[in-house]
Design a protein around this motif. Structure first.
Motif, PDB file in Angstrom:
ATOM      1  N   PRO A 198       0.834  -1.205   0.000  1.00  0.00           N
ATOM      2  CA  PRO A 198       0.000   0.000   0.000  1.00  0.00           C
ATOM      3  C   PRO A 198       0.870   1.257   0.000  1.00  0.00           C
ATOM      4  CG  PRO A 198      -0.676  -1.537   1.738  1.00  0.00           C
ATOM      5  CD  PRO A 198       0.657  -1.994   1.232  1.00  0.00           C
ATOM      6  N   ARG A 199       0.759   2.045  -1.042  1.00  0.00           N
ATOM      7  CA  ARG A 199       1.500   3.305  -1.094  1.00  0.00           C
ATOM      8  C   ARG A 199       0.699   4.415  -0.435  1.00  0.00           C
ATOM      9  NH1 ARG A 199       3.187   5.524  -6.932  1.00  0.00           N
ATOM     10  NH2 ARG A 199       4.524   3.660  -6.862  1.00  0.00           N
ATOM     11  N   HIS A 200      -0.607   4.417  -0.653  1.00  0.00           N
ATOM     12  CA  HIS A 200      -1.491   5.416  -0.045  1.00  0.00           C
ATOM     13  C   HIS A 200      -2.888   4.821  -0.008  1.00  0.00           C
ATOM     14  CE1 HIS A 200      -3.732   9.120   0.700  1.00  0.00           C
ATOM     15  NE2 HIS A 200      -4.499   8.786  -0.320  1.00  0.00           N
ATOM     16  N   VAL A 201      -3.530   4.863   1.146  1.00  0.00           N
ATOM     17  CA  VAL A 201      -4.903   4.382   1.269  1.00  0.00           C
ATOM     18  C   VAL A 201      -5.676   5.332   2.168  1.00  0.00           C
ATOM     19  CG1 VAL A 201      -6.434   2.538   2.049  1.00  0.00           C
ATOM     20  CG2 VAL A 201      -4.249   1.963   0.967  1.00  0.00           C
ATOM     21  N   ARG A 202      -6.798   5.769   1.672  1.00  0.00           N
ATOM     22  CA  ARG A 202      -7.734   6.560   2.479  1.00  0.00           C
ATOM     23  C   ARG A 202      -9.112   5.936   2.331  1.00  0.00           C
ATOM     24  NH1 ARG A 202     -11.210  10.769   1.768  1.00  0.00           N
ATOM     25  NH2 ARG A 202     -10.701  10.903  -0.448  1.00  0.00           N
ATOM     26  N   SER A 203      -9.766   5.680   3.453  1.00  0.00           N
ATOM     27  CA  SER A 203     -11.093   5.071   3.448  1.00  0.00           C
ATOM     28  C   SER A 203     -11.957   5.738   4.505  1.00  0.00           C
ATOM     29  CB  SER A 203     -10.999   3.570   3.740  1.00  0.00           C
ATOM     30  OG  SER A 203     -12.275   3.050   4.082  1.00  0.00           O
ATOM     31  N   SER A 204     -13.007   6.399   4.075  1.00  0.00           N
ATOM     32  CA  SER A 204     -13.896   7.031   5.052  1.00  0.00           C
ATOM     33  C   SER A 204     -14.610   5.991   5.904  1.00  0.00           C
ATOM     34  CB  SER A 204     -14.921   7.921   4.340  1.00  0.00           C
ATOM     35  OG  SER A 204     -15.771   7.155   3.500  1.00  0.00           O
ATOM     36  N   PHE A 205     -14.763   4.780   5.391  1.00  0.00           N
ATOM     37  CA  PHE A 205     -15.394   3.708   6.156  1.00  0.00           C
ATOM     38  C   PHE A 205     -14.529   3.336   7.357  1.00  0.00           C
ATOM     39  CE2 PHE A 205     -16.246  -0.768   7.079  1.00  0.00           C
ATOM     40  CZ  PHE A 205     -17.628  -0.817   7.088  1.00  0.00           C
ATOM     41  N   PHE A 206     -13.250   3.047   7.125  1.00  0.00           N
ATOM     42  CA  PHE A 206     -12.366   2.622   8.206  1.00  0.00           C
ATOM     43  C   PHE A 206     -11.848   3.791   9.035  1.00  0.00           C
ATOM     44  CE2 PHE A 206     -12.161  -1.143   5.457  1.00  0.00           C
ATOM     45  CZ  PHE A 206     -12.436  -2.117   6.403  1.00  0.00           C
ATOM     46  N   GLU A 207     -11.998   4.999   8.534  1.00  0.00           N
ATOM     47  CA  GLU A 207     -11.575   6.168   9.298  1.00  0.00           C
ATOM     48  C   GLU A 207     -12.729   6.810  10.065  1.00  0.00           C
ATOM     49  OE1 GLU A 207      -9.748   8.565   6.288  1.00  0.00           O
ATOM     50  OE2 GLU A 207      -8.237   7.024   5.846  1.00  0.00           O
ATOM     51  N   ASP A 208     -13.901   6.202  10.018  1.00  0.00           N
ATOM     52  CA  ASP A 208     -15.058   6.685  10.759  1.00  0.00           C
ATOM     53  C   ASP A 208     -14.873   6.327  12.238  1.00  0.00           C
ATOM     54  OD1 ASP A 208     -17.506   7.155  11.951  1.00  0.00           O
ATOM     55  OD2 ASP A 208     -18.676   6.122  10.421  1.00  0.00           O
ATOM     56  N   LEU A 209     -14.656   7.342  13.086  1.00  0.00           N
ATOM     57  CA  LEU A 209     -14.351   7.091  14.491  1.00  0.00           C
ATOM     58  C   LEU A 209     -15.557   6.600  15.283  1.00  0.00           C
ATOM     59  CD1 LEU A 209     -11.955  10.075  15.275  1.00  0.00           C
ATOM     60  CD2 LEU A 209     -11.393   7.731  14.589  1.00  0.00           C
ATOM     61  N   ASP A 210     -16.759   6.809  14.768  1.00  0.00           N
ATOM     62  CA  ASP A 210     -17.926   6.232  15.429  1.00  0.00           C
ATOM     63  C   ASP A 210     -17.975   4.725  15.224  1.00  0.00           C
ATOM     64  OD1 ASP A 210     -18.855   8.677  16.367  1.00  0.00           O
ATOM     65  OD2 ASP A 210     -19.986   9.081  14.533  1.00  0.00           O
ATOM     66  N   ARG A 211     -17.467   4.279  14.107  1.00  0.00           N
ATOM     67  CA  ARG A 211     -17.447   2.850  13.800  1.00  0.00           C
ATOM     68  C   ARG A 211     -16.175   2.181  14.316  1.00  0.00           C
ATOM     69  NH1 ARG A 211     -18.203   3.309   8.537  1.00  0.00           N
ATOM     70  NH2 ARG A 211     -20.446   3.036   8.598  1.00  0.00           N
ATOM     71  N   PHE A 212     -15.047   2.859  14.122  1.00  0.00           N
ATOM     72  CA  PHE A 212     -13.741   2.330  14.529  1.00  0.00           C
ATOM     73  C   PHE A 212     -13.041   3.366  15.404  1.00  0.00           C
ATOM     74  CE2 PHE A 212     -14.627   0.342  10.400  1.00  0.00           C
ATOM     75  CZ  PHE A 212     -14.498  -0.996  10.719  1.00  0.00           C
ATOM     76  N   PRO A 213     -13.083   3.205  16.725  1.00  0.00           N
ATOM     77  CA  PRO A 213     -12.378   4.151  17.613  1.00  0.00           C
ATOM     78  C   PRO A 213     -10.893   4.222  17.253  1.00  0.00           C
ATOM     79  CG  PRO A 213     -13.846   2.726  18.868  1.00  0.00           C
ATOM     80  CD  PRO A 213     -13.821   2.167  17.467  1.00  0.00           C
ATOM     81  N   PRO A 214     -10.213   5.306  17.655  1.00  0.00           N
ATOM     82  CA  PRO A 214      -8.801   5.484  17.292  1.00  0.00           C
ATOM     83  C   PRO A 214      -7.961   4.251  17.601  1.00  0.00           C
ATOM     84  CG  PRO A 214      -9.632   7.469  18.334  1.00  0.00           C
ATOM     85  CD  PRO A 214     -10.724   6.445  18.457  1.00  0.00           C
TER      86      PRO A 214
END
Length: 253
Positions: A198-214
């Protein structure tokens, strides 16, 4: 009941993998599914799939269609009549194809949402980005080829990763009313994956803190599949313990 089989060629499939806190992953699953753990971690991710030659198994290859698709996935297991069974739970599928969006959940398993894709392929990297029409999810992933699988805390090497995903061939996704899971199974005699980085990955699904805490969902690795002939068949619908919320999006893949 006759369940039609579809033939296709997986022209390009990127599996972008995350290691996830098992308690967080379990909270996203309907009973009786539970996370399939690897070294104490749940395995989740995004499948970015360009599939070509899609047609009924009896139809000639020239009649097949090509489309860009994406699926958010969590590796799962459950207790079946003959022991523990495996697959992937797919809370959301998205596609660039109007036909896939219409047919998914009606003609074949797996309800799809619509998305707009940007794809750039070069010898040194593949970039796939998409934004869903409902505004729920954005993904932008660039993966470069690698000779070996390096840096993963889930898998010791490419062979272990390949076998893990080969065995998780059944995709279970919520139907429209949330009372059961549609089942779509991948089968191929030509399974082959190569390592990616992975060179660069951005995912609003996995970066959603309500779904996935820090810290609960961490990018782990990537795999690449190209030019693999594959069939897709419908399995028996899977009854769940309680209604499934589709709050994470309108589709699944």
């Amino acid at each position: 009941m006759i369940r039609p089989r579809l033939s296709s060629v997986i022209e390009r499939r990127l599996l972008v993998n995350y290691r996830v806190d098992p308690h967080v992953a379990a909270a996203l699953l309907p009973a009786p599914l539970r996370p399939h753990l690897v070294r104490g971690q749940a395995v989740a991710g995004i499948c970015l799939l360009r599939i070509g030659g899609v047609r009924p198994a009896w139809a000639p290859a020239a009649t097949g269609l090509t489309s860009e698709n994406a699926a958010h996935r969590i590796a799962v297991e459950w207790d079946g009549p003959d022991g523990v069974e495996r697959g992937v739970y797919i809370p959301r599928r998205d596609t660039a194809s109007r036909l896939n969006a219409f047919a998914g959940g009606r003609i074949y398993p797996g309800k799809h949402g619509r998305a707009d894709f940007t794809v750039r392929e070069a010898p040194d990297a593949v970039r796939v980005a998409f934004t869903t029409r409902d505004g729920e999810v954005e993904v932008d992933a660039t993966v470069e080829p690698a000779g070996e699988l390096h840096g993963s805390r889930l898998f010791t090497d490419l062979a272990e990763a390949s076998e893990f995903f080969r065995r998780g061939s059944r995709g279970l996704s919520p139907n429209a009313d949330g009372t059961h899971l549609d089942v779509l199974e991948l089968s191929t005699d030509a399974w082959k994956v190569t390592a990616g980085r992975p060179r660069h990955v951005r995912s609003s699904f996995f970066e959603d803190l309500d779904r996935f805490p820090p810290g609960s969902a961490v990018l782990d690795s990537a795999l690449v599949m190209r030019g693999v002939a594959a069939d897709w068949s419908q399995g028996e619908p899977f009854r769940v313990g309680e209604p499934i919320s589709l709050g994470c999006g309108a589709g699944a893949a």
